[in-house]
Design an enzyme around this catalytic site. Sequence first.
Site, short mmCIF file in Angstrom:
data_model
loop_
_atom_site.label_atom_id
_atom_site.label_comp_id
_atom_site.label_asym_id
_atom_site.label_seq_id
_atom_site.Cartn_x
_atom_site.Cartn_y
_atom_site.Cartn_z
N THR B 15 41.28 23.55 -28.37
CA THR B 15 41.44 22.35 -27.55
C THR B 15 40.65 22.84 -26.58
O THR B 15 39.63 23.97 -26.40
CB THR B 15 42.78 22.54 -26.78
OG1 THR B 15 42.76 21.77 -25.69
CG2 THR B 15 43.00 24.19 -26.42
N HIS B 16 39.75 21.90 -25.89
CA HIS B 16 38.86 22.03 -24.73
C HIS B 16 39.60 22.00 -23.27
O HIS B 16 39.00 21.79 -22.15
CB HIS B 16 37.67 21.08 -24.68
CG HIS B 16 36.81 21.27 -25.73
ND1 HIS B 16 35.42 21.48 -25.60
CD2 HIS B 16 37.23 21.69 -27.11
CE1 HIS B 16 34.74 21.88 -26.71
NE2 HIS B 16 35.76 21.99 -27.58
N ASN B 17 40.98 22.13 -23.39
CA ASN B 17 41.72 22.07 -22.26
C ASN B 17 42.33 23.57 -21.80
O ASN B 17 43.13 23.73 -22.41
CB ASN B 17 42.99 21.08 -22.35
CG ASN B 17 43.70 21.14 -21.22
OD1 ASN B 17 43.41 21.75 -20.19
ND2 ASN B 17 44.66 20.06 -21.02
N ASP B 46 35.75 15.13 -34.87
CA ASP B 46 36.28 13.89 -34.95
C ASP B 46 37.78 13.79 -35.63
O ASP B 46 37.72 14.67 -36.47
CB ASP B 46 35.54 12.84 -35.60
CG ASP B 46 34.21 12.30 -34.83
OD1 ASP B 46 34.20 12.50 -33.45
OD2 ASP B 46 33.21 11.86 -35.31
N ASP B 75 48.68 18.38 -32.96
CA ASP B 75 48.38 16.70 -32.73
C ASP B 75 49.77 16.18 -32.75
O ASP B 75 50.76 16.65 -33.26
CB ASP B 75 47.80 16.11 -33.93
CG ASP B 75 47.17 14.98 -33.58
OD1 ASP B 75 46.43 14.75 -32.44
OD2 ASP B 75 47.28 14.10 -34.25
N TYR B 160 54.40 9.65 -22.42
CA TYR B 160 55.72 8.47 -22.93
C TYR B 160 56.96 8.99 -22.53
O TYR B 160 57.87 8.36 -22.79
CB TYR B 160 55.39 8.21 -24.26
CG TYR B 160 54.32 7.37 -24.50
CD1 TYR B 160 54.13 6.08 -24.50
CD2 TYR B 160 53.28 8.08 -25.10
CE1 TYR B 160 52.84 5.36 -24.91
CE2 TYR B 160 51.88 7.59 -25.47
CZ TYR B 160 51.70 6.13 -25.39
OH TYR B 160 50.60 5.65 -25.66
N HIS B 186 59.85 17.76 -29.94
CA HIS B 186 59.32 18.02 -31.08
C HIS B 186 58.17 19.24 -31.05
O HIS B 186 58.32 19.95 -32.03
CB HIS B 186 58.40 16.58 -31.21
CG HIS B 186 57.72 16.43 -29.98
ND1 HIS B 186 58.19 16.23 -28.74
CD2 HIS B 186 56.55 16.04 -29.74
CE1 HIS B 186 57.56 16.04 -27.86
NE2 HIS B 186 56.09 15.80 -28.58
N ARG B 187 57.86 19.59 -29.92
CA ARG B 187 56.91 20.73 -29.90
C ARG B 187 57.48 21.86 -29.85
O ARG B 187 57.27 22.97 -30.70
CB ARG B 187 56.41 20.59 -28.50
CG ARG B 187 54.89 21.16 -28.28
CD ARG B 187 54.29 20.62 -27.13
NE ARG B 187 53.33 21.68 -26.48
CZ ARG B 187 52.01 21.90 -27.25
NH1 ARG B 187 51.64 21.05 -28.19
NH2 ARG B 187 51.14 22.46 -26.68
#
Lengths: 200, 200
Positions: B15-17, B46, B75, B160, B186-187
């Site tokens: 990640t870039h976060n 991508d 993801d 959401y 879910h995570r």
Amino acid sequence: MKLKLIKGMRIVAATHNPGKVPEIEALLGGHYEVVTAGALNLPEPDETESTFAGNALLKARHAADRSGEVALADDSGLSVAALGGAPGIFSARWAGPDKDFAMAMGKVEERLEEVGSDDRRAWFSSALAVAWPDGPAVVVEGRVEGCLTFPPRGDRGFGYDPIFIPDGYEQTFGELDPKLKDSISHRARAFEKLKAALID
Amino acid sequence: MKLKLIKGMRIVAATHNPGKVPEIEALLGGHYEVVTAGALNLPEPDETESTFAGNALLKARHAADRSGEVALADDSGLSVAALGGAPGIFSARWAGPDKDFAMAMGKVEERLEEVGSDDRRAWFSSALAVAWPDGPAVVVEGRVEGCLTFPPRGDRGFGYDPIFIPDGYEQTFGELDPKLKDSISHRARAFEKLKAALID
């Protein structure tokens, strides 16, 4: 949840080709009973991913969740450097419904002429995925690098073998002794990685 | 090759976060040093696959092979039954570059009206992949089923969450106590599967 293939267990191969059973059993070292998804009347999923690993994972997940058993899937093909990796995941499709690989190899040669590149580097890739029903999946990939030659040479092997010379050799995969080919191939390397990861 | 995460090891998060680091460290039980792909100046690949699992695998493989270290990627997204699984892997993209999830939730409501279905079933999915450099990868997926409600309710969570009511509850993920949400999400389920598979 142990990520191990226990000797003697049954494994569903995500294929509708019963001819693959003896080969897979041999590659797994003869310790497993392999049954095809076709024999279990499981449907074949669309191969919608853009990578070998992605398609192998998708097929193994599909077969595991529908059969309730551990499932194994593979996806493999030839990638040509000067063609940006084509035919890649479309390797089988380039040969059409009649599996006409003479035509497919001709298409590779044509495309290389169109591109006008002298770069003949290419590699075979084989991705394998093992999925547990409603559980994890393990994915490995084997690769063999080489270069292309035209016209095709040799009547051993299958697919694009007659135009592929692996690095360090002078004969194509269509000419090399099948035992030698089986020891250095992308598929052999993928199965070695899989066994190292999943078999004690 | 042991498919294990050894306590104390460093893991590259694809990640870039940098804000995700504490969350991932906590979800892994606090036994690992997590560094982001961004901090290592690795490029972002991508996301070309059509499934959560495929994209997580692609990102983890990319980060592992370029860093030479074990890498973890995720993801996730919302799938709506009446919309054939949309927005699915496009969940973040529906919110646009400004991450406008009010707009994205409005788009879900609009599409449901267009389809004219009363079916409000939906599910959140989270796929996680751990890849070893030039080695295997392990992929798991967690899911929580529920139904959608409009207008959005609650200002907790993100994405959401305010339109999603998990099965067995009456409040949305935007209203529920974050600790409760984190225990059934879910995570959380994906991380539980990952830890069961890879941590002794």
